[in-house]
Design a protein around this motif. Structure first.
Motif, PDB file in Angstrom:
ATOM      1  N   HIS A 172       0.862  -1.125   0.025  1.00 24.58           N
ATOM      2  CA  HIS A 172       0.193  -0.231  -0.092  1.00 24.58           C
ATOM      3  C   HIS A 172       0.778   1.023   0.038  1.00 24.58           C
ATOM      4  CE1 HIS A 172      -4.139  -1.630   1.407  1.00 24.58           C
ATOM      5  NE2 HIS A 172      -3.497  -2.608   0.781  1.00 24.58           N
ATOM      6  N   PHE A 173       0.902   2.163  -1.056  1.00 23.91           N
ATOM      7  CA  PHE A 173       1.294   3.427  -1.085  1.00 23.91           C
ATOM      8  C   PHE A 173       0.321   4.833  -1.181  1.00 23.91           C
ATOM      9  CE2 PHE A 173       4.792   0.566  -1.296  1.00 23.91           C
ATOM     10  CZ  PHE A 173       6.190   1.394  -0.886  1.00 23.91           C
ATOM     11  N   LEU A 174       0.809   5.957  -0.924  1.00 24.69           N
ATOM     12  CA  LEU A 174       0.050   6.862  -1.175  1.00 24.69           C
ATOM     13  C   LEU A 174       0.432   7.540  -2.557  1.00 24.69           C
ATOM     14  CD1 LEU A 174      -0.314   8.530   2.185  1.00 24.69           C
ATOM     15  CD2 LEU A 174      -1.678   7.200   1.041  1.00 24.69           C
ATOM     16  N   GLU A 193      -2.248   5.098  -4.442  1.00 30.43           N
ATOM     17  CA  GLU A 193      -3.320   6.215  -4.591  1.00 30.43           C
ATOM     18  C   GLU A 193      -2.595   6.815  -5.824  1.00 30.43           C
ATOM     19  OE1 GLU A 193      -6.608   8.509  -3.348  1.00 30.43           O
ATOM     20  OE2 GLU A 193      -5.597   6.765  -2.244  1.00 30.43           O
ATOM     21  N   GLU A 194      -1.576   7.218  -6.143  1.00 24.15           N
ATOM     22  CA  GLU A 194      -1.142   7.634  -7.029  1.00 24.15           C
ATOM     23  C   GLU A 194       0.244   7.269  -7.592  1.00 24.15           C
ATOM     24  OE1 GLU A 194      -0.050  12.423  -9.301  1.00 24.15           O
ATOM     25  OE2 GLU A 194      -1.110  12.016  -7.179  1.00 24.15           O
ATOM     26  N   ALA A 195       0.536   6.908  -8.903  1.00 24.31           N
ATOM     27  CA  ALA A 195       1.697   6.545  -9.241  1.00 24.31           C
ATOM     28  C   ALA A 195       2.343   7.102 -10.645  1.00 24.31           C
ATOM     29  CB  ALA A 195       1.786   5.217  -9.702  1.00 24.31           C
ATOM     30  N   ALA A 196       3.230   8.279 -10.496  1.00 25.62           N
ATOM     31  CA  ALA A 196       3.817   8.939 -11.432  1.00 25.62           C
ATOM     32  C   ALA A 196       5.154   8.390 -12.060  1.00 25.62           C
ATOM     33  CB  ALA A 196       3.774  10.238 -11.345  1.00 25.62           C
ATOM     34  N   GLY A 197       5.252   7.865 -13.268  1.00 27.17           N
ATOM     35  CA  GLY A 197       6.338   7.371 -13.724  1.00 27.17           C
ATOM     36  C   GLY A 197       6.140   6.155 -14.747  1.00 27.17           C
ATOM     37  N   LYS A 212      -4.573   6.913  -9.649  1.00 31.62           N
ATOM     38  CA  LYS A 212      -4.158   7.705 -10.460  1.00 31.62           C
ATOM     39  C   LYS A 212      -2.843   7.303 -10.991  1.00 31.62           C
ATOM     40  CE  LYS A 212      -3.293  12.724 -12.012  1.00 31.62           C
ATOM     41  NZ  LYS A 212      -3.438  14.083 -11.097  1.00 31.62           N
ATOM     42  N   ALA A 213      -2.951   6.987 -12.459  1.00 35.70           N
ATOM     43  CA  ALA A 213      -1.642   6.472 -13.131  1.00 35.70           C
ATOM     44  C   ALA A 213      -1.178   7.463 -14.166  1.00 35.70           C
ATOM     45  CB  ALA A 213      -2.054   5.131 -13.620  1.00 35.70           C
ATOM     46  N   SER A 214      -0.124   7.990 -13.883  1.00 35.26           N
ATOM     47  CA  SER A 214       0.589   9.081 -14.656  1.00 35.26           C
ATOM     48  C   SER A 214       1.914   8.701 -15.284  1.00 35.26           C
ATOM     49  CB  SER A 214       0.961  10.565 -13.978  1.00 35.26           C
ATOM     50  OG  SER A 214      -0.358  10.870 -13.377  1.00 35.26           O
ATOM     51  N   ARG A 229      -7.276   4.109 -12.672  1.00 38.83           N
ATOM     52  CA  ARG A 229      -8.141   5.118 -12.935  1.00 38.83           C
ATOM     53  C   ARG A 229      -7.341   6.421 -13.271  1.00 38.83           C
ATOM     54  NH1 ARG A 229     -10.903   3.150  -8.014  1.00 38.83           N
ATOM     55  NH2 ARG A 229     -13.136   2.308  -8.729  1.00 38.83           N
ATOM     56  N   GLU A 230      -7.786   7.333 -13.994  1.00 38.22           N
ATOM     57  CA  GLU A 230      -7.057   8.582 -14.572  1.00 38.22           C
ATOM     58  C   GLU A 230      -5.847   8.232 -15.029  1.00 38.22           C
ATOM     59  OE1 GLU A 230      -7.323  12.145 -11.969  1.00 38.22           O
ATOM     60  OE2 GLU A 230      -8.368  11.002 -10.401  1.00 38.22           O
ATOM     61  N   ALA A 231      -5.984   7.247 -16.062  1.00 35.76           N
ATOM     62  CA  ALA A 231      -4.861   6.832 -16.622  1.00 35.76           C
ATOM     63  C   ALA A 231      -4.239   7.656 -17.699  1.00 35.76           C
ATOM     64  CB  ALA A 231      -4.994   5.175 -17.215  1.00 35.76           C
ATOM     65  N   GLU A 232      -3.266   8.324 -17.553  1.00 39.08           N
ATOM     66  CA  GLU A 232      -2.571   9.242 -18.417  1.00 39.08           C
ATOM     67  C   GLU A 232      -1.230   8.654 -19.111  1.00 39.08           C
ATOM     68  OE1 GLU A 232      -4.260  11.870 -19.563  1.00 39.08           O
ATOM     69  OE2 GLU A 232      -6.022  11.452 -17.946  1.00 39.08           O
TER      70      GLU A 232
END
Length: 382
Positions: A172-174, A193-197, A212-214, A229-232
């Motif tokens: 579990h990560f934020l 919660e959100e992963a950016a990379g 949220k996947a950025s 969700r919110e897959a960019e």
């Protein structure tokens, strides 16, 4: 002699069953549970040992508990030091205690090999490690546990890599920001919660959720469900029997499942969707691409067409919603299925009604092709 062999085999089988039951009981009793905010709660634990060190030269944090079910909890510290604390609900021998060392820029938290028989007989013996990081400290992280959970209660960023893995523990990560984000578990749940990379996540039976996947994402599971969700960014997702749900407005979507349902919403870009027996549902799309299934039902709703659409099924029905202002060449072909559209007046059907072709609007080069074996097709306005 034959009787002796039978007795020996019986004893060995009984011993194996006994050891498996002890191991399973210990893992159940020794595991933690989560409160509503996702942080583990541990009653009746005592501090075993503590370390405090400067983060100045540290660029990599490695945590290894691949030999036991030790949980790892990451918090934000209140000072300018790295603080590490080990807790246990049993009297830990020196040979079982964690060691902490630093070599050049790498800080290593190393779990010890705790005997399976010692650790699990008696049930409920468990340990966990808290790691407090100073504000603004952004090392690369490599964390591994056997059956322990890995939980971060802070936002984490790194220059290069965040790698976390557990055999049966949850992850579990934020908010995580790094060049590469990798998470893996066999039967545990993965939640970000959100992963950016650049995102790479996999499980065997555990679910995977990223709110949220950025960035580009490659996600796979055998029987677990996948939710992005919110897959960019580009998405490649696959399961055998788990469902897949992807929401996002940009990037390519390559999604496959054997028997699980595929559901996409808000896709703006190319998609390639494949199942054997699972349904495929795509809503509010502005993209283009291919959809293929054998026996799963297909429902595709596009509010704008940006390219060609190809749908192929064996026995399943197809329901399409296409924008009334779109212009395209239409082609339908089936062995025994039938087709009904909101532009039947511009189509030419064969005598059996199992094939149809024509142009809706002007011929702009965009094509809609549908092929079935026995499935019927309905095309309505969106």
């Amino acid at each position: 002699m034959k009787a002796a062999k039978i007795v020996l085999i019986t004893v060995l089988c009984g011993l194996i069953l006994f050891l498996c039951s002890i191991l399973g009981m210990g893992m159940r009793e020794g595991s933690s549970f989560f409160s509503r905010n996702g942080i583990s709660i541990y009653p009746n634990y005592e501090l075993v040992q503590e370390w405090e060190m400067s983060p100045d030269a540290v660029t990599q944090l490695s945590v290894h508990y691949g030999m036991n079910n030790n949980d790892v909890l990451i918090y934000e510290g209140t000072g300018d030091k790295i603080v590490i604390r080990e807790y246990a609900n049993f009297e830990m021998e020196d040979r079982q205690r964690t060691t902490v060392s630093q070599e050049k820029n790498e800080l290593t938290v190393q779990g010890r090999n705790r005997s399976v028989m010692f650790f699990y007989i008696g049930g409920g013996r468990h340990a966990y490690t808290e790691i407090y990081l100073p504000v603004g400290f952004t090392p690369d992280m490599y964390i591994k546990t056997l059956s322990g959970d890995i939980v971060a209660d802070i936002d984490i960023s790194a220059s290069n890599n965040i790698e976390v893995s557990s055999t049966s523990g949850d992850i579990h990560f934020l908010h995580v920001d790094a060049k590469n984000i990798m998470a893996a578990s066999t039967s545990g749940e993965i939640y970000f919660e959100e992963a950016a990379g650049a995102i790479s996540m996999s499980t065997t039976s555990g679910d995977i959720t990223v709110q949220k996947a950025s960035g580009n994402a490659s996600v796979s599971s055998t029987s677990g469900c996948i939710i992005l969700r919110e897959a960019e960014g580009d998405v490649s997702a696959s399961t055998t029997s788990g469902d897949i749900a992807v929401q996002g407005s940009s990037g390519e979507r390559h999604v496959s499942s054997t028997s699980g349902e595929i559901r996409l919403d808000g896709v703006n870009g190319r998609f390639d969707l494949n199942t054997t027996s699972g349904d495929i549902i795509l809503g509010n799309g502005t993209g283009y691409g291919k959809v293929h299934t054998i026996s799963g039902e297909v429902r595709v709703g596009l509010i704008d067409m940006q390219g060609n659409l190809s749908v192929g099924t064996t026995s399943s029905d197809v329901f399409l919603q296409l924008p009334a202002e779109a212009e395209f060449a239409f082609d339908f072909d089936s062995v025994s299925g039938e087709c009904e559209t909101f532009f039947d007046d511009v189509l030419s059907y064969n005598k059996k009604g199992t094939s149809a072709s024509g142009v809706y609007g002007s011929n702009t080069g965009t094509e809609v092709k549908i092929s079935t074996t026995s499935g019927d097709v309905w095309v309505s306005e969106n």
